[in-house]
Design an enzyme around this catalytic site. Structure first.
Site, PDB file in Angstrom:
ATOM      1  N   HIS A   1       1.944   1.992  -3.463  1.00 35.33           N
ATOM      2  CA  HIS A   1       0.876   2.659  -4.227  1.00 35.33           C
ATOM      3  C   HIS A   1       0.886   4.177  -4.036  1.00 35.33           C
ATOM      4  O   HIS A   1       0.337   4.899  -4.869  1.00 35.33           O
ATOM      5  CB  HIS A   1      -0.498   2.177  -3.758  1.00 35.33           C
ATOM      6  CG  HIS A   1      -0.995   0.929  -4.434  1.00 35.33           C
ATOM      7  ND1 HIS A   1      -0.955   0.726  -5.783  1.00 35.33           N
ATOM      8  CD2 HIS A   1      -1.604  -0.177  -3.917  1.00 35.33           C
ATOM      9  CE1 HIS A   1      -1.501  -0.460  -6.071  1.00 35.33           C
ATOM     10  NE2 HIS A   1      -1.898  -1.024  -4.952  1.00 35.33           N
TER      11      HIS A   1
ATOM     12  N   GLU B   1       0.833  -1.214   0.000  1.00 36.03           N
ATOM     13  CA  GLU B   1       0.000   0.000   0.000  1.00 36.03           C
ATOM     14  C   GLU B   1       0.866   1.263   0.000  1.00 36.03           C
ATOM     15  O   GLU B   1       0.503   2.266  -0.608  1.00 36.03           O
ATOM     16  CB  GLU B   1      -0.962   0.002   1.191  1.00 36.03           C
ATOM     17  CG  GLU B   1      -1.854  -1.234   1.315  1.00 36.03           C
ATOM     18  CD  GLU B   1      -2.629  -1.600   0.059  1.00 36.03           C
ATOM     19  OE1 GLU B   1      -2.797  -0.718  -0.813  1.00 36.03           O
ATOM     20  OE2 GLU B   1      -3.039  -2.769  -0.076  1.00 36.03           O
TER      21      GLU B   1
HETATM   22  N1  BES Z   1      -6.097  -1.269  -4.266  1.00 32.54           N
HETATM   23  C1  BES Z   1      -6.203  -2.522  -3.613  1.00 32.54           C
HETATM   24  C2  BES Z   1      -7.479  -2.680  -2.838  1.00 32.54           C
HETATM   25  C3  BES Z   1      -8.692  -2.940  -3.697  1.00 32.54           C
HETATM   26  C4  BES Z   1      -8.782  -4.064  -4.453  1.00 32.54           C
HETATM   27  C5  BES Z   1      -9.727  -2.075  -3.730  1.00 32.54           C
HETATM   28  C6  BES Z   1      -9.913  -4.287  -5.231  1.00 32.54           C
HETATM   29  C7  BES Z   1     -10.843  -2.304  -4.496  1.00 32.54           C
HETATM   30  C8  BES Z   1     -10.937  -3.413  -5.256  1.00 32.54           C
HETATM   31  C9  BES Z   1      -5.045  -2.712  -2.635  1.00 32.54           C
HETATM   32  O1  BES Z   1      -3.884  -2.068  -2.976  1.00 32.54           O
HETATM   33  C10 BES Z   1      -4.734  -4.185  -2.636  1.00 32.54           C
HETATM   34  O2  BES Z   1      -4.249  -4.655  -3.612  1.00 32.54           O
HETATM   35  N2  BES Z   1      -5.039  -4.886  -1.559  1.00 32.54           N
HETATM   36  C11 BES Z   1      -4.839  -6.302  -1.454  1.00 32.54           C
HETATM   37  C12 BES Z   1      -3.762  -6.649  -0.493  1.00 32.54           C
HETATM   38  C13 BES Z   1      -2.416  -6.599  -1.132  1.00 32.54           C
HETATM   39  C14 BES Z   1      -1.325  -6.805  -0.160  1.00 32.54           C
HETATM   40  C15 BES Z   1      -2.268  -7.585  -2.259  1.00 32.54           C
HETATM   41  C16 BES Z   1      -6.129  -6.906  -0.971  1.00 32.54           C
HETATM   42  O3  BES Z   1      -6.996  -6.161  -0.547  1.00 32.54           O
HETATM   43  O4  BES Z   1      -6.267  -8.116  -1.026  1.00 32.54           O
HETATM   44 ZN    ZN Z   2      -2.838  -2.919  -4.546  1.00 31.13          ZN
END
Ligand code: BES
Ligand code: ZN
Length: 790
Positions: free
Chosen positions: A349, A346
């Site tokens: 990002h 995060e």
């Molecule tokens: N941007 C995503 C969160 C997200 C995903 C929001 C799909 C809306 C729809 C965030 O950066 C992300 O990828 N989160 C992952 C965890 C990450 C460590 C792979 C998650 O939520 O599983």
């Molecule tokens: Zn992500």
């Protein structure tokens, strides 16, 4: 990758008729272009017109916990590029009560008519006079809405303190298309603007948002009005605010950025790791990207009910508790790695995604692939002793190869328009396959496009004929019959039995041949799993590799040994290789000591065990089980029942002892039972190795009855460690009692004792056992409506 209830259920329904969620790109000519009041809606496309551009939002949100609603007013400074009589923006489930426009150059108010088009989640404002090109206007909209009961938009969250008191907080989650559920906006990632947020709330709580606070005012009506500094230019999906009574801990980075971690007061002691590592990660990326983080603070917040793993809102990252909190007493090594990876993902990002953003959701892989790669770069830099490359290969390389071999796969970059299609983009392909591509962004564009513009990946077949090696590429799919003309540009690498020097060549044609000295017995291709393809060796070379593994397996790196196992079993399941050949490569495993190859072997064995269990072929089931216990038995019995050793040794121990107890190897099972009952008799007071708690709980439930289950449920309710709670919950699912299984499912949907965010864990856990098919399926059928609206 996010695990969402919607993803589990709604997305499986694409194609079902009558679903309001599934809509065409453009509305059909007749009915759907009508607004809700049956007047003609002036815009047909799900994409907004480009002739009106937002520049600055002033957003004022007044949240009322008593009524669980909020009132909003948003004033948007817009620039008109082309003369128009209407403005279209996104809005979903908002009751708009006022709207007016002020021309900046004349300061005149212009009245507006409001039309809604729920199918495209849009609202239009129509004026009597034309808005002039080249002019700016302030569009003001007042509205009300209930706090959302789902996990997106501005939503309410309940949690219980140790003493049993119920607390509430409100938080946002907007990505990809839910900002429109909190305020009318131009909800497309390329329509960036400044945001000035104000939150009004009661004195019991406080607010945080993307930016540092500018002023906090106690108003005459007893409410607090918190104004935040205006943001940088950013996309609507990154806006965030949280209103809670949480406690926080802060630390300063060397450059003076204040990093804070927020959690419910009782859990604040579990924030230490995240705070420490958060600062380090931020400093690492500033150095790595050579661009300073542009805000003076970064908040990391643990939200007690959260659908995905975490969300990168600029300056205010929100997390599921298990992705941020680490309890040194009860959390495992893997928990610590996970918290670190998610935090790094995060924070990456904040540059890749927030500062630089894809123009549209078809390219979400740029965001997610890059962050999924950078999380490992940062973690590996800060904690080299954790060997996170193993996790990278498991999470990304092996996983993407598997996912991308299904017919249902898709190319990395895909045209999408509707909210439903956009949500579907967040999948293994966008995360894992892209993470692998991100790792070699330095390659030329042409090579890249053969990987991003077509789905699937190649199988490289090697055939030896005298002094020649023939190298052929074909698409790898689970159905061999499928022939395709796809060609990839493959960075092909190998070493040979004669020389460990890595040679490489770029394969661009269907077939090439190279000279190979006669003395060479075998070659190992795709050195260290750096290429996204599988390799099939001709049988003669394959047998030489097997021979080499048995003689001295350390000639191959642990990545390569894992790769040989993975490719062999996948080729077997596809039918290109006989299963007995795949099994014979695994016969060297009795002397294997490293995590990655053992994990790879275990993944394939467990997969087969499940298939045989589901089909009721218990004879084959026991054969595989015996194979596993024979291959790994010695290593299982030499494991210590504590937390000693390096991180990879700890991870290997958990894997081995989980299998040993899961498949009832007797000495291990007795040892585990002994530990569990001693712990239970002491009312949970004796110490248990933190890495082994989960498997001990599972042994307790599996081999115990009502009493053990209830004891663990009591511990679940008492625990303030979200990672320990998760291990207990997973163990509770192993009960044999149907009534208890149903209770778990029901309770979690009620969001009482068990949070709704954990419904997915319960379903997955139950569904992994063939005994639970009927229970789970019946429950899903009965609760279909509830599940699809949450
Ligand atoms: N941007 C995503 C969160 C997200 C995903 C929001 C799909 C809306 C729809 C965030 O950066 C992300 O990828 N989160 C992952 C965890 C990450 C460590 C792979 C998650 O939520 O599983
Ligand atoms: Zn992500």
């Amino acid at each position: 990758m996010p695990i969402s209830l919607k993803a589990i259920f709604v997305l499986t329904m694409v194609g079902t008729s009558g679903m309001a969620l599934i809509q065409a790109d453009n509305c059909a000519p007749s009915e759907s272009c009508l607004a809700t009041n049956r007047m003609t809606f002036p815009w047909r496309s799900a994409r907004l017109p480009s002739f009106i551009v937002p520049e600055h939002y002033h957003l004022n949100i007044h949240v009322d916990f008593a009524t669980q609603t909020f009132k909003g007013q948003v004033k948007i400074l817009i620039a008109v590029m082309k003369c128009s009589r209407f403005i279209v923006l996104h809005s979903k489930n908002l009751n708009i009560c006022e709207a007016f426009l002020e021309a900046i150059h004349t300061q005149k108010n212009i009245s507006l008519q409001v039309l809604q088009a729920p199918n495209n989640e849009q609202v239009a404002f129509i004026s009597n006079t034309s808005l002039e090109a080249g002019r700016k206007y302030d569009l003001t909209i007042g509205y009300t809405a209930p706090l959302s009961t789902s996990f997106s938009g501005f939503y309410k969250v309940f949690y219980t303190t140790k003493s049993g008191a119920q607390r509430m907080l409100a938080a946002t989650h907007f990505e990809p298309t839910s900002a429109r559920k909190a305020f009318p906006c131009f909800d497309e990632p390329h329509m960036k603007a400044l945001f000035s947020v104000t939150v009004v709330h009661s004195q019991q709580n406080y607010a945080i948002s993307n930016m540092p606070m500018r002023t906090s005012l106690l108003r005459a009506d007893g409410l607090v009005e918190d104004r935040f500094l205006h943001s940088l230019k950013m996309s609507s999906y990154l806006v965030a605010f949280v209103v809670s009574d949480f406690t926080s801990r802060s630390a300063m980075s060397t450059r003076g950025v204040k990093v804070s971690v927020f959690a419910p007061g009782e859990q604040i002691s579990q924030t230490e790791h995240a705070l420490h590592i958060g600062v380090k990660i931020l400093e690492f990326f500033e150095e790595y990207f050579q661009i300073p983080y542009p805000i003076s603070k970064l908040d990391l917040v643990a939200i007690p009910d959260f659908e995905s793993g975490a969300m990168e809102n600029w300056g205010l990252i929100t997390f599921r508790e298990t992705s941020l909190l680490y309890d040194p007493e009860t959390s495992t090594g893997l928990n610590k790695i996970w918290v670190t990876l998610v935090t790094a993902h995060e924070i990456a990002h904040q540059w890749f995604g927030n500062l630089v953003t894809m123009a549209w959701w078809n390219d979400i892989w740029l965001n997610e692939g890059f962050a999924s790669y950078m999380e490992f770069v940062a973690t590996n830099h800060l904690k080299p002793e954790w060997s996170v490359e193993d996790q990278f290969l498991i999470n990304n390389f092996f996983r993407a190869l598997k996912q991308d071999s299904f017919d249902t796969s898709h190319q990395i970059s895909l045209p999408v328009t509707s909210s439903t299609q956009i949500r579907q983009m967040f999948d293994v392909i966008s995360y894992s396959k892209s993470a692998l591509q991100a790792g070699r962004m330095t390659d030329v564009k042409k090579i890249m496009s053969t990987w991003t513009m077509q789905k699937g990946y190649p199988l490289v077949s090697l055939r030896r004929n005298g002094g020649k090696l023939f190298i052929t590429q074909n698409v790898f799919t689970l159905h061999v019959s499928e022939k395709s003309s796809f060609l990839w540009q493959i960075p092909f690498t190998f070493y040979t039995s004669n020389s460990s020097t890595v040679r490489s060549l770029l394969l661009i044609k269907k077939e090439v041949s190279i000279d190979l000295p006669k003395e060479v017995l075998w070659i190992k291709a795709n050195v260290n799993c750096t290429g996204f393809y599988r390799v099939a060796y001709d049988l003669q070379m394959f047998h030489m590799i097997i021979h080499q593994l048995r003689e001295s397996d350390l000639v191959f790196s642990s990545n390569d040994r894992a790769n040989l196992i993975d490719d062999s079993f996948n080729l077997a399941s596809q039918g290109t290789l006989k299963y007995n050949e795949a099994f014979s490569i695994s016969l060297y495993l009795w002397k294997e000591k490293e995590y990655l190859p053992i994990r790879m072997y275990a993944i394939h064995m467990v997969h087969m065990l499940k298939r045989f269990a589901f089909s009721g072929d218990w004879c084959s089931f026991h054969l595989i089980k015996t194979h596993m216990l024979v291959m790994l038995g010695e290593l299982m019995s030499t494991q210590r029942w504590d937390d000693s050793g390096t991180m990879p040794q700890q991870n290997l121990r958990v894997l081995l002892l989980s299998m040993a107890t899961g498949y009832k190897q007797l000495p291990a099972t007795h040892r585990a039972q002994d530990l569990f009952y001693r712990w239970m008799e002491s009312d949970g007071k004796t110490w248990l190795p933190r890495n082994l708690r989960g498997l001990l709980f599972r042994v307790g439930v599996r081999n115990g009855g009502d009493e053990e289950w209830r004891f663990l449920l009591k511990k679940y309710m008492e625990s303030t460690s979200s990672t320990d709670k998760l291990s207990i919950l997973q163990a509770l699912c192993r009960t044999r009692s149907t009534a208890k299984k149903l209770w778990l499912l029901k309770t979690s949907l009620l969001n009482h004792v068990i949070k709704t965010q954990d419904f997915g864990t319960i379903i997955r856990q139950l569904a992994s056992s063939p005994n639970n098919n009927r229970v789970v399926w019946k429950f899903v059928q009965h609760n279909w409506d509830k599940l699809t609206t949450k």
